[in-house]
Design a protein around this motif. Structure first.
Motif, PDB file in Angstrom:
ATOM      1  N   ALA A  50      26.341 -16.349  21.431  1.00 63.23           N
ATOM      2  CA  ALA A  50      27.045 -15.089  21.187  1.00 63.23           C
ATOM      3  C   ALA A  50      26.035 -13.958  21.105  1.00 63.23           C
ATOM      4  CB  ALA A  50      27.852 -15.163  19.891  1.00 63.23           C
ATOM      5  N   MET A  51      26.448 -12.782  21.576  1.00 56.98           N
ATOM      6  CA  MET A  51      25.677 -11.563  21.409  1.00 56.98           C
ATOM      7  C   MET A  51      26.155 -10.865  20.142  1.00 56.98           C
ATOM      8  SD  MET A  51      23.490 -10.937  23.919  1.00 56.98           S
ATOM      9  CE  MET A  51      23.146 -11.289  25.649  1.00 56.98           C
ATOM     10  N   LEU A  52      25.246 -10.528  19.250  1.00 61.07           N
ATOM     11  CA  LEU A  52      25.591  -9.834  18.018  1.00 61.07           C
ATOM     12  C   LEU A  52      25.447  -8.323  18.236  1.00 61.07           C
ATOM     13  CD1 LEU A  52      23.818 -12.189  15.464  1.00 61.07           C
ATOM     14  CD2 LEU A  52      26.084 -12.403  16.515  1.00 61.07           C
ATOM     15  N   GLY A  53      26.173  -7.564  17.461  1.00 55.08           N
ATOM     16  CA  GLY A  53      26.220  -6.126  17.680  1.00 55.08           C
ATOM     17  C   GLY A  53      24.906  -5.406  17.484  1.00 55.08           C
ATOM     18  N   ASP A  54      23.987  -6.005  16.726  1.00 57.03           N
ATOM     19  CA  ASP A  54      22.720  -5.331  16.432  1.00 57.03           C
ATOM     20  C   ASP A  54      21.605  -5.720  17.397  1.00 57.03           C
ATOM     21  OD1 ASP A  54      22.280  -7.918  15.685  1.00 57.03           O
ATOM     22  OD2 ASP A  54      21.881  -7.498  13.574  1.00 57.03           O
ATOM     23  N   GLY A  55      21.960  -6.323  18.519  1.00 58.42           N
ATOM     24  CA  GLY A  55      20.961  -6.707  19.500  1.00 58.42           C
ATOM     25  C   GLY A  55      20.435  -8.116  19.350  1.00 58.42           C
ATOM     26  N   ARG A  56      20.781  -8.782  18.254  1.00 58.36           N
ATOM     27  CA  ARG A  56      20.372 -10.167  18.086  1.00 58.36           C
ATOM     28  C   ARG A  56      21.331 -11.089  18.829  1.00 58.36           C
ATOM     29  NH1 ARG A  56      19.890 -11.185  11.798  1.00 58.36           N
ATOM     30  NH2 ARG A  56      21.901 -10.108  11.878  1.00 58.36           N
ATOM     31  N   THR A  57      20.940 -12.346  18.954  1.00 59.97           N
ATOM     32  CA  THR A  57      21.788 -13.346  19.585  1.00 59.97           C
ATOM     33  C   THR A  57      21.944 -14.537  18.648  1.00 59.97           C
ATOM     34  OG1 THR A  57      19.880 -14.349  20.695  1.00 59.97           O
ATOM     35  CG2 THR A  57      21.114 -12.693  21.926  1.00 59.97           C
ATOM     36  N   ALA A  58      23.024 -15.283  18.841  1.00 59.55           N
ATOM     37  CA  ALA A  58      23.273 -16.496  18.059  1.00 59.55           C
ATOM     38  C   ALA A  58      23.451 -17.663  19.017  1.00 59.55           C
ATOM     39  CB  ALA A  58      24.524 -16.337  17.197  1.00 59.55           C
ATOM     40  N   THR A  59      22.839 -18.794  18.671  1.00 58.53           N
ATOM     41  CA  THR A  59      23.008 -20.028  19.436  1.00 58.53           C
ATOM     42  C   THR A  59      23.468 -21.119  18.482  1.00 58.53           C
ATOM     43  OG1 THR A  59      20.686 -20.710  19.110  1.00 58.53           O
ATOM     44  CG2 THR A  59      21.180 -19.365  21.053  1.00 58.53           C
ATOM     45  N   ALA A  60      24.356 -21.987  18.969  1.00 54.40           N
ATOM     46  CA  ALA A  60      24.893 -23.054  18.120  1.00 54.40           C
ATOM     47  C   ALA A  60      24.881 -24.356  18.891  1.00 54.40           C
ATOM     48  CB  ALA A  60      26.308 -22.726  17.669  1.00 54.40           C
ATOM     49  N   GLY A  61      24.555 -25.443  18.184  1.00 55.33           N
ATOM     50  CA  GLY A  61      24.323 -26.684  18.896  1.00 55.33           C
ATOM     51  C   GLY A  61      25.096 -27.884  18.405  1.00 55.33           C
ATOM     52  N   ALA A  62      24.941 -28.954  19.180  1.00 58.93           N
ATOM     53  CA  ALA A  62      25.490 -30.241  18.789  1.00 58.93           C
ATOM     54  C   ALA A  62      24.785 -30.800  17.559  1.00 58.93           C
ATOM     55  CB  ALA A  62      25.386 -31.228  19.949  1.00 58.93           C
ATOM     56  N   ASP A  63      23.668 -30.162  17.163  1.00 53.91           N
ATOM     57  CA  ASP A  63      22.983 -30.554  15.930  1.00 53.91           C
ATOM     58  C   ASP A  63      23.622 -29.946  14.687  1.00 53.91           C
ATOM     59  OD1 ASP A  63      22.220 -27.915  16.226  1.00 53.91           O
ATOM     60  OD2 ASP A  63      20.071 -28.313  16.367  1.00 53.91           O
ATOM     61  N   GLY A  64      24.716 -29.174  14.862  1.00 53.31           N
ATOM     62  CA  GLY A  64      25.433 -28.599  13.732  1.00 53.31           C
ATOM     63  C   GLY A  64      24.806 -27.354  13.146  1.00 53.31           C
ATOM     64  N   ARG A  65      23.788 -26.801  13.806  1.00 52.78           N
ATOM     65  CA  ARG A  65      23.090 -25.629  13.278  1.00 52.78           C
ATOM     66  C   ARG A  65      23.320 -24.399  14.157  1.00 52.78           C
ATOM     67  NH1 ARG A  65      16.984 -27.489  12.455  1.00 52.78           N
ATOM     68  NH2 ARG A  65      17.319 -28.230  14.601  1.00 52.78           N
ATOM     69  N   PRO A  84      28.846 -31.515  15.612  1.00 48.69           N
ATOM     70  CA  PRO A  84      28.563 -30.493  16.620  1.00 48.69           C
ATOM     71  C   PRO A  84      29.426 -29.244  16.470  1.00 48.69           C
ATOM     72  CG  PRO A  84      28.558 -32.645  17.656  1.00 48.69           C
ATOM     73  CD  PRO A  84      29.012 -32.856  16.234  1.00 48.69           C
ATOM     74  N   ILE A  85      28.807 -28.097  16.733  1.00 47.76           N
ATOM     75  CA  ILE A  85      29.527 -26.825  16.792  1.00 47.76           C
ATOM     76  C   ILE A  85      29.973 -26.606  18.231  1.00 47.76           C
ATOM     77  CG2 ILE A  85      29.340 -24.328  16.508  1.00 47.76           C
ATOM     78  CD1 ILE A  85      27.189 -24.960  14.339  1.00 47.76           C
ATOM     79  N   ALA A  86      31.246 -26.277  18.406  1.00 41.12           N
ATOM     80  CA  ALA A  86      31.819 -26.160  19.752  1.00 41.12           C
ATOM     81  C   ALA A  86      31.974 -24.720  20.214  1.00 41.12           C
ATOM     82  CB  ALA A  86      33.179 -26.855  19.796  1.00 41.12           C
ATOM     83  N   ALA A  87      32.108 -23.763  19.271  1.00 40.32           N
ATOM     84  CA  ALA A  87      32.395 -22.386  19.677  1.00 40.32           C
ATOM     85  C   ALA A  87      31.941 -21.411  18.610  1.00 40.32           C
ATOM     86  CB  ALA A  87      33.891 -22.213  19.957  1.00 40.32           C
ATOM     87  N   LEU A  88      31.627 -20.198  19.038  1.00 38.03           N
ATOM     88  CA  LEU A  88      31.268 -19.090  18.161  1.00 38.03           C
ATOM     89  C   LEU A  88      32.122 -17.881  18.514  1.00 38.03           C
ATOM     90  CD1 LEU A  88      27.347 -19.149  18.310  1.00 38.03           C
ATOM     91  CD2 LEU A  88      28.769 -19.942  16.408  1.00 38.03           C
ATOM     92  N   ALA A  89      32.333 -16.996  17.530  1.00 32.45           N
ATOM     93  CA  ALA A  89      32.999 -15.718  17.775  1.00 32.45           C
ATOM     94  C   ALA A  89      32.442 -14.692  16.794  1.00 32.45           C
ATOM     95  CB  ALA A  89      34.508 -15.844  17.606  1.00 32.45           C
ATOM     96  N   VAL A  90      32.300 -13.454  17.249  1.00 30.93           N
ATOM     97  CA  VAL A  90      31.802 -12.359  16.422  1.00 30.93           C
ATOM     98  C   VAL A  90      32.969 -11.449  16.070  1.00 30.93           C
ATOM     99  CG1 VAL A  90      30.141 -10.483  16.264  1.00 30.93           C
ATOM    100  CG2 VAL A  90      29.600 -12.485  17.645  1.00 30.93           C
ATOM    101  N   SER A  91      33.046 -11.035  14.808  1.00 32.68           N
ATOM    102  CA  SER A  91      34.134 -10.164  14.377  1.00 32.68           C
ATOM    103  C   SER A  91      34.034  -8.807  15.066  1.00 32.68           C
ATOM    104  CB  SER A  91      34.111  -9.987  12.854  1.00 32.68           C
ATOM    105  OG  SER A  91      32.913  -9.333  12.451  1.00 32.68           O
ATOM    106  N   PRO A  92      35.162  -8.091  15.230  1.00 28.97           N
ATOM    107  CA  PRO A  92      35.137  -6.798  15.915  1.00 28.97           C
ATOM    108  C   PRO A  92      34.187  -5.785  15.282  1.00 28.97           C
ATOM    109  CG  PRO A  92      37.392  -7.578  15.729  1.00 28.97           C
ATOM    110  CD  PRO A  92      36.543  -8.523  14.924  1.00 28.97           C
ATOM    111  N   ASP A  93      34.014  -5.833  13.962  1.00 25.87           N
ATOM    112  CA  ASP A  93      33.104  -4.887  13.312  1.00 25.87           C
ATOM    113  C   ASP A  93      31.664  -5.381  13.272  1.00 25.87           C
ATOM    114  OD1 ASP A  93      33.121  -6.843  11.362  1.00 25.87           O
ATOM    115  OD2 ASP A  93      34.058  -5.604   9.815  1.00 25.87           O
ATOM    116  N   GLY A  94      31.411  -6.578  13.814  1.00 27.48           N
ATOM    117  CA  GLY A  94      30.055  -7.093  13.923  1.00 27.48           C
ATOM    118  C   GLY A  94      29.458  -7.624  12.641  1.00 27.48           C
TER     119      GLY A  94
END
Length: 226
Positions: free
Chosen positions: A51-66, A87-97
């Protein structure tokens, strides 16, 4: 990547992207230069969601649960979010970031404050949670899972979800600008629901399970991948 690409997110300005792969890495890409900018190595297993975060950072999520939160150019994550036990299957960022939602095969959804602090854990699914999405108004979160349910969680007040039982296991969810929910199912169909959970229609996308959904910015089209 040294394995199948599992996830992809594009920045709001269209200049960069991040991909996640079964090879356990993520790659930051410059779309203006058609080139890889950085390989992110942290996860011990497949990277299933990015996922792309609103402040320019990124998030990654894995089958390792992290979940790893990255700042461009850094070789190590700024922050690691731990708590899922599968395992984590999906990510979502809130509209207000301000919030990151994660869906996991441990049958829970977690809401992580991006400014720091403990996550809110949403429980109720009885099998793998495969998809999660915020409503455009930020008032609700929608999750779908292999237990054949769509769950609509209010983000203010008691966390008692509206539960809609569907005909088959669900793999993906997306929400349009008007709040309409699209859920992708293992039976190859897309199911459409109003924001309150009322079923409003369905369409056969193909003979194989739908595993990914995207809605166009104007809300006129839904793309489904199987």
């Amino acid at each position: 990547h040294g394995g199948p690409v599992r996830a992809l997110a594009v920045s709001a300005d269209g200049q960069s992207a991040i991909s996640g792969s079964f090879d356990s890495t993520s790659i930051r890409w410059s779309l203006s230069r058609n080139a890889a900018e950085q390989v992110l190595r942290f996860h011990a297993d497949a990277v299933n969601a990015v996922a792309m975060l609103g402040d320019g950072r990124t998030a990654t999520a894995g089958a390792d649960g992290r979940i790893a939160i990255w700042r461009a150019g850094n070789a190590e994550p700024d922050r690691v979010l731990e708590g899922h036990t599968a395992p984590i299957a999906a990510l979502a960022v809130s509209p207000d970031g301000t919030m990151l939602a994660s869906a996991s095969w441990d049958q829970t959804i977690r809401l992580w404050p991006l400014a720091g602090g403990a996550p809110r854990v949403l429980e109720g699914h009885t099998q793998n949670v495969n998809g999660v999405a915020f409503a455009p108004d930020g008032r609700t979160l929608v999750s779908v899972g292999y237990d054949q349910s769509v769950r609509i969680w209010p983000l203010a007040g008691p966390p008692a979800p509206t539960v809609v039982v569907m005909p088959g296991p669900l793999n993906a969810v997306a929400i349009g600008g008007d709040g309409e929910i699209a859920a992708g199912a293992a039976d190859g169909k897309l199911y459409f629901l109003a924001g309150d959970g009322t079923r409003v229609g369905e369409v056969a996308a193909g003979p194989k399970p739908v595993i990914s959904i995207a809605i166009s910015p104007d809300g006129a089209l839904v793309a489904a991948a199987g």
